[in-house]
Design a protein around this motif. Structure first.
Motif, PDB file in Angstrom:
ATOM      1  N   LEU A   1       0.824  -1.200   0.000  1.00 16.90           N
ATOM      2  CA  LEU A   1       0.000   0.000   0.000  1.00 16.90           C
ATOM      3  C   LEU A   1       0.862   1.257   0.000  1.00 16.90           C
ATOM      4  O   LEU A   1       0.564   2.228  -0.709  1.00 16.90           O
ATOM      5  CB  LEU A   1      -0.927  -0.012   1.217  1.00 16.90           C
ATOM      6  N   THR A   2       1.958   1.228   0.753  1.00 12.41           N
ATOM      7  CA  THR A   2       2.848   2.387   0.811  1.00 12.41           C
ATOM      8  C   THR A   2       3.498   2.638  -0.546  1.00 12.41           C
ATOM      9  O   THR A   2       3.592   3.789  -1.004  1.00 12.41           O
ATOM     10  CB  THR A   2       3.921   2.174   1.885  1.00 12.41           C
ATOM     11  N   ARG A   3       3.937   1.568  -1.188  1.00 12.53           N
ATOM     12  CA  ARG A   3       4.538   1.727  -2.521  1.00 12.53           C
ATOM     13  C   ARG A   3       3.518   2.244  -3.529  1.00 12.53           C
ATOM     14  O   ARG A   3       3.833   3.097  -4.371  1.00 12.53           O
ATOM     15  CB  ARG A   3       5.118   0.394  -2.995  1.00 12.53           C
ATOM     16  N   ALA A   4       2.279   1.740  -3.454  1.00  7.92           N
ATOM     17  CA  ALA A   4       1.246   2.204  -4.387  1.00  7.92           C
ATOM     18  C   ALA A   4       0.929   3.678  -4.167  1.00  7.92           C
ATOM     19  O   ALA A   4       0.771   4.444  -5.120  1.00  7.92           O
ATOM     20  CB  ALA A   4      -0.012   1.354  -4.231  1.00  7.92           C
ATOM     21  N   GLN A   5       0.832   4.085  -2.906  1.00 10.16           N
ATOM     22  CA  GLN A   5       0.557   5.491  -2.617  1.00 10.16           C
ATOM     23  C   GLN A   5       1.699   6.382  -3.075  1.00 10.16           C
ATOM     24  O   GLN A   5       1.478   7.468  -3.605  1.00 10.16           O
ATOM     25  CB  GLN A   5       0.305   5.670  -1.122  1.00 10.16           C
ATOM     26  N   SER A   6       2.926   5.919  -2.856  1.00  5.21           N
ATOM     27  CA  SER A   6       4.079   6.706  -3.292  1.00  5.21           C
ATOM     28  C   SER A   6       4.113   6.830  -4.810  1.00  5.21           C
ATOM     29  O   SER A   6       4.400   7.899  -5.352  1.00  5.21           O
ATOM     30  CB  SER A   6       5.369   6.060  -2.778  1.00  5.21           C
ATOM     31  N   HIS A   7       3.807   5.726  -5.498  1.00  3.73           N
ATOM     32  CA  HIS A   7       3.796   5.758  -6.960  1.00  3.73           C
ATOM     33  C   HIS A   7       2.658   6.638  -7.482  1.00  3.73           C
ATOM     34  O   HIS A   7       2.845   7.416  -8.426  1.00  3.73           O
ATOM     35  CB  HIS A   7       3.658   4.339  -7.495  1.00  3.73           C
ATOM     36  N   HIS A   8       1.485   6.522  -6.857  1.00  2.48           N
ATOM     37  CA  HIS A   8       0.325   7.295  -7.313  1.00  2.48           C
ATOM     38  C   HIS A   8       0.520   8.782  -7.075  1.00  2.48           C
ATOM     39  O   HIS A   8       0.035   9.614  -7.850  1.00  2.48           O
ATOM     40  CB  HIS A   8      -0.927   6.814  -6.581  1.00  2.48           C
TER      41      HIS A   8
END
Length: 529
Positions: free
Chosen positions: A414-421
């Motif tokens: 989730l953290t990686r997805a939020q950072s990417h988004h």
């Protein structure tokens, strides 16, 4: 049995190995920035301009880096001072005073032992306190008493726990540290074992005194160095023999580290190779999380106590070889090993973390690290009922570890997805795509085309039908703009679709979410109306 107060029904067992984090909300001037011999640099102070916004932001950034270093350092983050600073509500008790009261209360009814002195902060656990004691029958012998709160991984019943602890006191194996006495209650445990002036394997590597404070000894060592090859082979073999014995008996361990490997001088004293014994074999039974628990929780392949033992042995092997523990993962390169044969195994452990067949891994390593050590073991077999209780406890312990690993893995994804988004590149791509789609839909409906275009194409001249549709579009958008402004794409569709023409719905759709269409937008698109 130790006569201590029963814990309240709502007593919460904390896992002290769970990492804590800190985020700056205010700033304060400090005179010194040194913790346990580690100096951390800060932006320099200024005589004029200390209240400038840019200067304050710079100093807060330096303080945040300071806190991040402390919370990511496994030794500093587990210290009492850091825990109390980051979480004062959970760590407000004076654990030394509590332990001293409990031990004194116990010895009122048992006069065989006498407390010599408390050994403050010689271990990393907050809720585990040590005392140097002696037996009244043998006053010259020094023994080590440890008092500890039961941990969150305690799954044995009180009756089964007392039975297993009684078996451990009768255990006799050359690679397992003996227990002289043990007592458990509903909330704590008391254990007495022989005290060794030689200290532990970590004391030997770091060349420190056994009674010194834990952080002072290991946080920033000055004289640590790797061991010789024959020492690594000797101590490695003894460690593996102890691990194999515990696995054969069905006793979960999972607490191997260089501080839990006791060194003793055995006759004849002519050799510099000391006897090597595993300590704290009771920790898993008492529900205490291991020192390497945060590191193990990051790798879902290390999901059994056997795999944890193999992984921990690789870390101890690395520490014996290089004189310091490995860097936190991921690790791309390793320093050159002084012993190539040992270095290959340490690199393998650091990259793969654990073998699928942990028992096979112990046998393979044992054959390469020296001659076999013969031991005695337990004086009698473990009863079948107690074996079943140990097996169930082991399964529950591993299930809790696997659940923690699953939650951490979901959090990281989730953290990686939020950072990417939230990256600037993704924001620009979403804006560009939304602009293209929006322009295409506007011209499609305003031109009166019978089917939507498959790809963005130049607009066609407006027809009479297109002018009428555009006018209707502008009127619909002006009437329902307040609805479109207050909702996102799905809300806009659900509200406007039953009332408006499909034109209004199409204009309100913006892929970047929650962007509205007003009458001015329609007029700019349809200037001929």
């Amino acid at each position: 049995m130790c006569s201590v107060d029963k814990p309240p029904a709502c007593r919460l067992l904390l896992d002290d190995t769970v990492p804590l984090a800190a985020v700056i909300e205010a700033s304060q001037t400090l005179q010194s920035h040194t913790v346990s011999g580690i100096s951390l640099s800060f932006p320099p102070k200024k005589l004029i301009g200390n209240m400038d916004r840019e200067f304050i932001a710079e100093r807060q950034k330096g303080l945040q880096a300071y806190l991040d270093y402390i919370t990511h350092n496994p030794l500093l983050s587990s210290s009492e001072a850091v825990k109390k600073f980051l979480d004062p509500n959970s760590y407000s008790s004076n654990y030394t005073e509590i332990a001293l009261q409990q031990v004194s209360m116990y010895f009122r009814s048992d006069s065989r032992w006498e407390v010599v002195e408390p050994l403050k902060d010689i271990g990393w656990r907050l809720r585990k306190q040590y005392f140097l004691i002696r037996s009244r029958e043998q006053p010259k012998d020094r023994n080590l008493l440890s008092w500890v709160d039961l941990g969150p991984d305690k799954f044995l019943s009180d009756k089964d726990l007392q039975a297993v602890m009684k078996l451990l006191t009768s255990m006799n194996h050359p690679c397992i540290g003996p227990l002289l006495f043990s007592s458990t209650s509903e909330s704590s445990a008391l254990v007495i074992r022989p005290f060794s002036e030689r200290g532990t394997l970590r004391d030997l590597i770091y060349k420190v005194k056994v009674k010194d404070v834990f952080l002072k000894k290991y946080c920033n060592p000055k004289k640590s160095e790797g061991l010789e090859l024959r020492q690594i082979q000797h101590y490695g073999r003894h460690i593996l023999e102890g691990l194999r014995f515990l696995q054969d008996q069905g006793l979960p361990y999972g607490h191997l580290q260089s501080s839990n490997v006791l060194l003793e001088q055995t006759p004849p004293a002519t050799s510099d190779l000391l006897a090597c014994r595993l300590l704290d074999v009771e920790n898993s039974l008492l529900g205490l999380p291991a020192f390497y628990r945060p590191l193990v929780a990051l790798n879902r392949r290390i999901n059994t106590t056997e795999c944890v033992d193999v992984f921990s042995f690789g870390l101890v092997l690395y520490e014996m070889t290089y004189g310091h523990p490995p860097e936190p993962p991921p690790v791309d390169q390793f320093p050159p090993s002084p012993h190539p044969a040992i270095g290959a195994h340490t690199h393998t452990h650091a990259r793969t973390h654990a073998r699928t067949h942990a028992r096979l891994g112990l046998e393979e390593r044992g054959g390469e690290l020296g001659s076999k050590v013969n031991g005695v073991g337990l004086p009698r077999q473990i009863p079948s009922r107690l074996k079943e209780a140990l097996r169930s406890s082991k399964e529950l312990l591993e299930r809790r570890l696997q659940e923690e690993q699953r939650q951490l893995n979901q959090h990281r994804r989730l953290t990686r997805a939020q950072s990417h988004h939230g990256s600037e590149e993704q924001k620009k791509r979403r804006k560009l795509l939304a602009r293209k789609v929006h322009t295409t839909i506007i011209y499609y409906y305003c031109s009166g085309a019978s089917s939507p275009p498959t790809s963005p194409s130049p607009p066609t001249p407006l027809s009479a039908t297109g002018l009428s549709a555009c006018l209707s579009l502008c009127l619909s958008a002006s009437l329902y703009v307040s609805v479109c402004l207050s909702g996102c794409m799905s809300a806009c569709i659900s509200v406007c679709l039953p009332v408006c023409l499909p034109l209004c719905v199409s204009v309100c759709v913006r892929l970047s979410a929650c962007l509205s269409v007003s009458l001015s937008v329609c007029l700019s698109v349809c200037p001929s109306v």
